[in-house]
Design an enzyme around this catalytic site. Structure first.
Site, PDB file in Angstrom:
ATOM      1  N   GLY A   1     -11.120 -13.169 -13.442  1.00 31.97           N
ATOM      2  CA  GLY A   1     -10.278 -11.992 -13.373  1.00 31.97           C
ATOM      3  C   GLY A   1      -9.796 -11.543 -14.728  1.00 31.97           C
ATOM      4  O   GLY A   1     -10.289 -11.975 -15.771  1.00 31.97           O
TER       5      GLY A   1
ATOM      6  N   CYS B   1       0.813  -1.217   0.000  1.00 29.72           N
ATOM      7  CA  CYS B   1       0.000   0.000   0.000  1.00 29.72           C
ATOM      8  C   CYS B   1       0.846   1.265   0.000  1.00 29.72           C
ATOM      9  O   CYS B   1       0.313   2.361  -0.135  1.00 29.72           O
ATOM     10  CB  CYS B   1      -0.947  -0.003   1.203  1.00 29.72           C
TER      11      CYS B   1
END
Length: 359
Positions: free
Chosen positions: A149, A27
């Site tokens: 996906g 992140c």
């Protein structure tokens, strides 16, 4: 983050260190809050949708759509570059992080779709297969299926999920609904950004590597239980903006301020050893440059801890002050460590500074 050296294509059978193939990690790759404000700014009028309970204007963890039957659909996506070298663990971490957004809204995840970018000219497809295997393991632990996906040939390895969840509208939690008087809790210790930087520098101790991995792969499934508690007034998860950034978002959205006690914030015990060796990610400075003017003046140690970018961090929870005893008992019953079972601060009326630290 420092730019990586040009990676050497591994020979068959040679161990692959994924972090050598990306310029960021976890992140910490997130675009800064200041730049995100510019990106999201628009002069184009939004098309009204009365079904949209939470959208971009709320700066929350996920979008939420009213289904008209007392329930709502939660929709979110999250992806990033490797924060660990092992492909299987990378898949686990990225998946736990993406699913967390559903839990942060008080919801139950129901379906996941993979997002994969892979440098086919640098890394063999078998390594990407391991990433997906790690993802499937975490999805299974969350009780959902990795149902499909999309993949692209990409200069750097990227992985994440698009996740859908369900929530009773009465149980929906947001980051903008906190009230003055609430006590603040954090369900995971702070510091994985610092540890990931230590790993890049070759300074990470094996025992701390295990601590970081356990934290980043642990699901925030308690969020679904918190959704059922009326005295949980607001909730979000702590990721790339650090505890300080996500708390500032909660305060700004709710029209309150926070007073926090540094010594009560749950942190990974060995952080000071790494900070003495300058192990802090570039994302920390980027975070402070974005929102530092909104908080009280910080010393060096609090700055590095409070703005440390977290990957698959814990839930930041605002709890009605009259229900702290039962909430803390719930945390203990679910095996959280003692420092995560105590409040580290409280919310007060609006102030010029969104977050005030008490040393």
């Amino acid at each position: 983050m420092n730019q990586p050296h040009t990676p050497i294509i591994p020979e068959p059978g040679e161990p692959v260190k994924l972090t050598a193939y990306s310029h960021g990690a976890g992140c910490g790759c997130k675009i800064s809050p200041a730049n995100l404000d510019k990106i999201l700014h628009t002069t184009v009028p939004a098309v009204p949708d009365t079904r949209l309970l939470v959208g971009n204007d709320k700066r929350d963890d996920a979008a939420v759509l009213d289904l008209g039957n007392g329930s709502a659909l939660i929709s979110t996506t999250d992806f990033f570059m490797p924060i660990v070298d092992d492909a299987y663990d990378f898949g686990r971490i990225a998946s736990a992080n993406a699913i967390s957004d559903v839990y942060a809204m008080g919801g139950k995840p129901v379906l996941a779709i993979a997002i994969l970018g892979w440098p086919i000219d640098k890394l063999p497809p078998q390594v990407a297969q391991r990433v997906l295997e790690g993802s499937r393991a975490v999805c299974a632990a969350a009780g959902i299926t990795l149902a499909g996906g999309h993949s692209i040939d990409c200069p750097e390895p990227v992985f994440g999920l698009a996740v859908n969840g369900m929530v009773r509208i009465a149980n929906l939690k947001q980051n903008s609904t906190a009230t003055a008087g609430c006590r603040l809790y954090l369900t995971k210790r702070i510091g994985v950004g610092i540890l990931s930087t230590a790993q890049k520098k070759g300074l990470l101790k094996p025992e701390d590597a295990a601590i970081a991995l356990e934290s980043m792969t642990r699901l925030n499934s308690l969020g679904e239980k918190f959704g059922e508690l009326p005295y949980v007034k607001a909730m979000t998860d702590v990721t790339g903006f650090g505890l300080l950034g996500h708390l500032a978002e909660m305060c700004e959205g709710s029209g309150v301020a926070a007073i926090i006690e540094m010594e009560k914030i749950p942190v990974i015990p060995s952080l000071d050893w790494y900070l003495e060796r300058k192990c802090f990610p570039g994302g920390t400075t980027r975070n402070l440059n974005s929102y530092g003017h909104k908080v009280s003046e910080l010393g060096e140690r609090p700055r590095f801890i409070l703005a440390d970018p977290q990957t698959s961090g814990g839930l930041l929870v605002a709890v009605d002050e009259n229900h702290t005893t039962e909430f803390e008992q719930l945390l203990r019953e679910n095996g959280l460590p003692d420092d995560c079972c105590q409040s580290f601060g409280s919310l007060t009326g609006k102030n010029d500074e969104l977050v005030i630290t008490v040393r």
